[in-house]
Design a protein around this motif. Structure first.
Motif, PDB file in Angstrom:
ATOM      1  N   ALA A 192      19.835-114.546 -88.541  1.00  0.00           N
ATOM      2  CA  ALA A 192      19.256-115.403 -87.503  1.00  0.00           C
ATOM      3  C   ALA A 192      18.989-114.616 -86.224  1.00  0.00           C
ATOM      4  O   ALA A 192      17.924-114.769 -85.609  1.00  0.00           O
ATOM      5  CB  ALA A 192      20.178-116.587 -87.213  1.00  0.00           C
ATOM      6  N   VAL A 193      19.924-113.766 -85.831  1.00  0.00           N
ATOM      7  CA  VAL A 193      19.728-112.950 -84.624  1.00  0.00           C
ATOM      8  C   VAL A 193      18.520-112.041 -84.788  1.00  0.00           C
ATOM      9  O   VAL A 193      17.672-111.931 -83.886  1.00  0.00           O
ATOM     10  CB  VAL A 193      21.001-112.134 -84.297  1.00  0.00           C
ATOM     11  N   PHE A 194      18.402-111.395 -85.949  1.00  0.00           N
ATOM     12  CA  PHE A 194      17.256-110.523 -86.196  1.00  0.00           C
ATOM     13  C   PHE A 194      15.951-111.314 -86.161  1.00  0.00           C
ATOM     14  O   PHE A 194      14.983-110.905 -85.509  1.00  0.00           O
ATOM     15  CB  PHE A 194      17.404-109.812 -87.548  1.00  0.00           C
ATOM     16  N   VAL A 195      15.925-112.446 -86.870  1.00  0.00           N
ATOM     17  CA  VAL A 195      14.704-113.261 -86.937  1.00  0.00           C
ATOM     18  C   VAL A 195      14.337-113.798 -85.559  1.00  0.00           C
ATOM     19  O   VAL A 195      13.174-113.761 -85.157  1.00  0.00           O
ATOM     20  CB  VAL A 195      14.871-114.416 -87.952  1.00  0.00           C
ATOM     21  N   VAL A 196      15.325-114.280 -84.822  1.00  0.00           N
ATOM     22  CA  VAL A 196      15.059-114.813 -83.484  1.00  0.00           C
ATOM     23  C   VAL A 196      14.545-113.711 -82.562  1.00  0.00           C
ATOM     24  O   VAL A 196      13.581-113.911 -81.827  1.00  0.00           O
ATOM     25  CB  VAL A 196      16.323-115.482 -82.900  1.00  0.00           C
ATOM     26  N   ALA A 197      15.161-112.546 -82.615  1.00  0.00           N
ATOM     27  CA  ALA A 197      14.710-111.442 -81.769  1.00  0.00           C
ATOM     28  C   ALA A 197      13.261-111.095 -82.091  1.00  0.00           C
ATOM     29  O   ALA A 197      12.449-110.866 -81.184  1.00  0.00           O
ATOM     30  CB  ALA A 197      15.604-110.225 -81.970  1.00  0.00           C
ATOM     31  N   TYR A 198      12.924-111.085 -83.367  1.00  0.00           N
ATOM     32  CA  TYR A 198      11.554-110.754 -83.763  1.00  0.00           C
ATOM     33  C   TYR A 198      10.589-111.902 -83.464  1.00  0.00           C
ATOM     34  O   TYR A 198       9.515-111.685 -82.909  1.00  0.00           O
ATOM     35  CB  TYR A 198      11.500-110.396 -85.251  1.00  0.00           C
ATOM     36  N   ALA A 199      10.983-113.127 -83.807  1.00  0.00           N
ATOM     37  CA  ALA A 199      10.091-114.275 -83.643  1.00  0.00           C
ATOM     38  C   ALA A 199       9.810-114.583 -82.172  1.00  0.00           C
ATOM     39  O   ALA A 199       8.696-114.976 -81.829  1.00  0.00           O
ATOM     40  CB  ALA A 199      10.690-115.510 -84.318  1.00  0.00           C
ATOM     41  N   LEU A 200      10.796-114.426 -81.340  1.00  0.00           N
ATOM     42  CA  LEU A 200      10.638-114.788 -79.936  1.00  0.00           C
ATOM     43  C   LEU A 200      10.255-113.610 -79.051  1.00  0.00           C
ATOM     44  O   LEU A 200      10.104-113.766 -77.849  1.00  0.00           O
ATOM     45  CB  LEU A 200      11.923-115.448 -79.427  1.00  0.00           C
ATOM     46  N   SER A 201      10.080-112.446 -79.663  1.00  0.00           N
ATOM     47  CA  SER A 201       9.656-111.279 -78.903  1.00  0.00           C
ATOM     48  C   SER A 201       8.209-111.450 -78.458  1.00  0.00           C
ATOM     49  O   SER A 201       7.364-111.873 -79.240  1.00  0.00           O
ATOM     50  CB  SER A 201       9.765-110.022 -79.771  1.00  0.00           C
ATOM     51  N   PRO A 202       7.922-111.117 -77.215  1.00  0.00           N
ATOM     52  CA  PRO A 202       6.526-111.189 -76.767  1.00  0.00           C
ATOM     53  C   PRO A 202       5.663-110.065 -77.344  1.00  0.00           C
ATOM     54  O   PRO A 202       4.441-110.070 -77.196  1.00  0.00           O
ATOM     55  CB  PRO A 202       6.632-111.079 -75.247  1.00  0.00           C
ATOM     56  N   ILE A 203       6.285-109.126 -78.052  1.00  0.00           N
ATOM     57  CA  ILE A 203       5.571-107.998 -78.657  1.00  0.00           C
ATOM     58  C   ILE A 203       5.687-108.107 -80.172  1.00  0.00           C
ATOM     59  O   ILE A 203       6.774-108.301 -80.692  1.00  0.00           O
ATOM     60  CB  ILE A 203       6.172-106.648 -78.189  1.00  0.00           C
ATOM     61  N   ASP A 204       4.577-107.974 -80.874  1.00  0.00           N
ATOM     62  CA  ASP A 204       4.584-108.008 -82.338  1.00  0.00           C
ATOM     63  C   ASP A 204       4.882-106.632 -82.906  1.00  0.00           C
ATOM     64  O   ASP A 204       4.513-105.617 -82.319  1.00  0.00           O
ATOM     65  CB  ASP A 204       3.219-108.447 -82.891  1.00  0.00           C
ATOM     66  N   LEU A 205       5.533-106.619 -84.074  1.00  0.00           N
ATOM     67  CA  LEU A 205       5.767-105.362 -84.775  1.00  0.00           C
ATOM     68  C   LEU A 205       4.435-104.736 -85.173  1.00  0.00           C
ATOM     69  O   LEU A 205       4.213-103.550 -84.984  1.00  0.00           O
ATOM     70  CB  LEU A 205       6.633-105.593 -86.011  1.00  0.00           C
ATOM     71  N   ILE A 206       3.557-105.559 -85.726  1.00  0.00           N
ATOM     72  CA  ILE A 206       2.202-105.119 -86.062  1.00  0.00           C
ATOM     73  C   ILE A 206       1.274-105.900 -85.131  1.00  0.00           C
ATOM     74  O   ILE A 206       1.142-107.114 -85.267  1.00  0.00           O
ATOM     75  CB  ILE A 206       1.859-105.416 -87.531  1.00  0.00           C
TER      76      ILE A 206
ATOM     77  N   SER B 254      12.331-113.641 -76.056  1.00  0.00           N
ATOM     78  CA  SER B 254      13.472-112.762 -76.224  1.00  0.00           C
ATOM     79  C   SER B 254      13.141-111.370 -75.697  1.00  0.00           C
ATOM     80  O   SER B 254      12.332-110.662 -76.279  1.00  0.00           O
ATOM     81  CB  SER B 254      13.853-112.679 -77.709  1.00  0.00           C
ATOM     82  N   GLN B 255      13.774-111.013 -74.597  1.00  0.00           N
ATOM     83  CA  GLN B 255      13.593-109.663 -74.048  1.00  0.00           C
ATOM     84  C   GLN B 255      14.255-108.638 -74.971  1.00  0.00           C
ATOM     85  O   GLN B 255      13.771-107.534 -75.135  1.00  0.00           O
ATOM     86  CB  GLN B 255      14.178-109.570 -72.637  1.00  0.00           C
ATOM     87  N   VAL B 256      15.374-109.044 -75.598  1.00  0.00           N
ATOM     88  CA  VAL B 256      16.056-108.167 -76.555  1.00  0.00           C
ATOM     89  C   VAL B 256      15.128-107.899 -77.742  1.00  0.00           C
ATOM     90  O   VAL B 256      15.034-106.777 -78.236  1.00  0.00           O
ATOM     91  CB  VAL B 256      17.389-108.790 -77.023  1.00  0.00           C
ATOM     92  N   GLY B 257      14.429-108.941 -78.184  1.00  0.00           N
ATOM     93  CA  GLY B 257      13.468-108.770 -79.275  1.00  0.00           C
ATOM     94  C   GLY B 257      12.361-107.805 -78.904  1.00  0.00           C
ATOM     95  O   GLY B 257      11.954-106.971 -79.717  1.00  0.00           O
ATOM     96  N   ALA B 258      11.878-107.911 -77.680  1.00  0.00           N
ATOM     97  CA  ALA B 258      10.838-106.981 -77.223  1.00  0.00           C
ATOM     98  C   ALA B 258      11.366-105.550 -77.229  1.00  0.00           C
ATOM     99  O   ALA B 258      10.675-104.623 -77.669  1.00  0.00           O
ATOM    100  CB  ALA B 258      10.359-107.377 -75.833  1.00  0.00           C
ATOM    101  N   LEU B 259      12.603-105.369 -76.757  1.00  0.00           N
ATOM    102  CA  LEU B 259      13.203-104.025 -76.765  1.00  0.00           C
ATOM    103  C   LEU B 259      13.387-103.511 -78.191  1.00  0.00           C
ATOM    104  O   LEU B 259      13.187-102.319 -78.458  1.00  0.00           O
ATOM    105  CB  LEU B 259      14.540-104.035 -76.030  1.00  0.00           C
TER     106      LEU B 259
END
Length: 131
Positions: free
Chosen positions: A36-50, A102-107
């Motif tokens: 959940a932490v991983f998914v939330v960090a990725y889903a709520l990140s203002p930056i996409d992986l791709i 998620s700022q952590v997700g962006a990082l």
């Protein structure tokens, strides 16, 4: 058909926020919390992986990868806890009118891009330069 897709997208968005609450819930198993932490960090990140401007692949993570990760994480959460977290998510989204970020997700995404760039340099570019 369009209404079904719209409803599905709304549920996915809500379940992303649900995982945000579930990651903090004491009754959620550690594996579900980690995912959940991983998914939330990725889903709520203002930056996409791709990034979305990359043809086809840019939207693939939003359409396939993210819903699959959300589905997997939701399946690991006990039903009573999931219901409670969904209620919290519905309340939060009705109050805020948007999903959290998620700022952590962006990082995390920036760290992945830096790591991939360093790996590319080490394995492909540096040997080609003869260093």
């Amino acid at each position: 058909m369009f209404d079904r897709l719209k409803a599905w997208a709304k549920r996915i968005k809500r379940d992303g926020v649900t995982l945000w609450f579930a990651s903090r819930h004491p009754a959620v198993p550690w594996l579900a919390k980690a995912l959940a932490v991983f998914v939330v960090a990725y889903a709520l990140s203002p930056i996409d992986l791709i990034p979305d401007f990359v043809p086809v692949l840019g939207y693939l993570d939003d359409v396939v990868l993210l819903p699959a990760l959300i589905w997997a994480a939701i399946r690991l959460i006990p039903a009573p806890v999931l219901g409670e977290c969904r209620e919290q998510a519905d309340h939060w989204m009705s109050q805020q009118g948007r999903k959290p970020t998620s700022q952590v997700g962006a990082l995390l995404i920036v760290a992945i891009w830096i790591g991939a760039s360093l790996a590319l340099w080490q394995w492909l570019i540096k040997p080609w330069l003869g260093s």
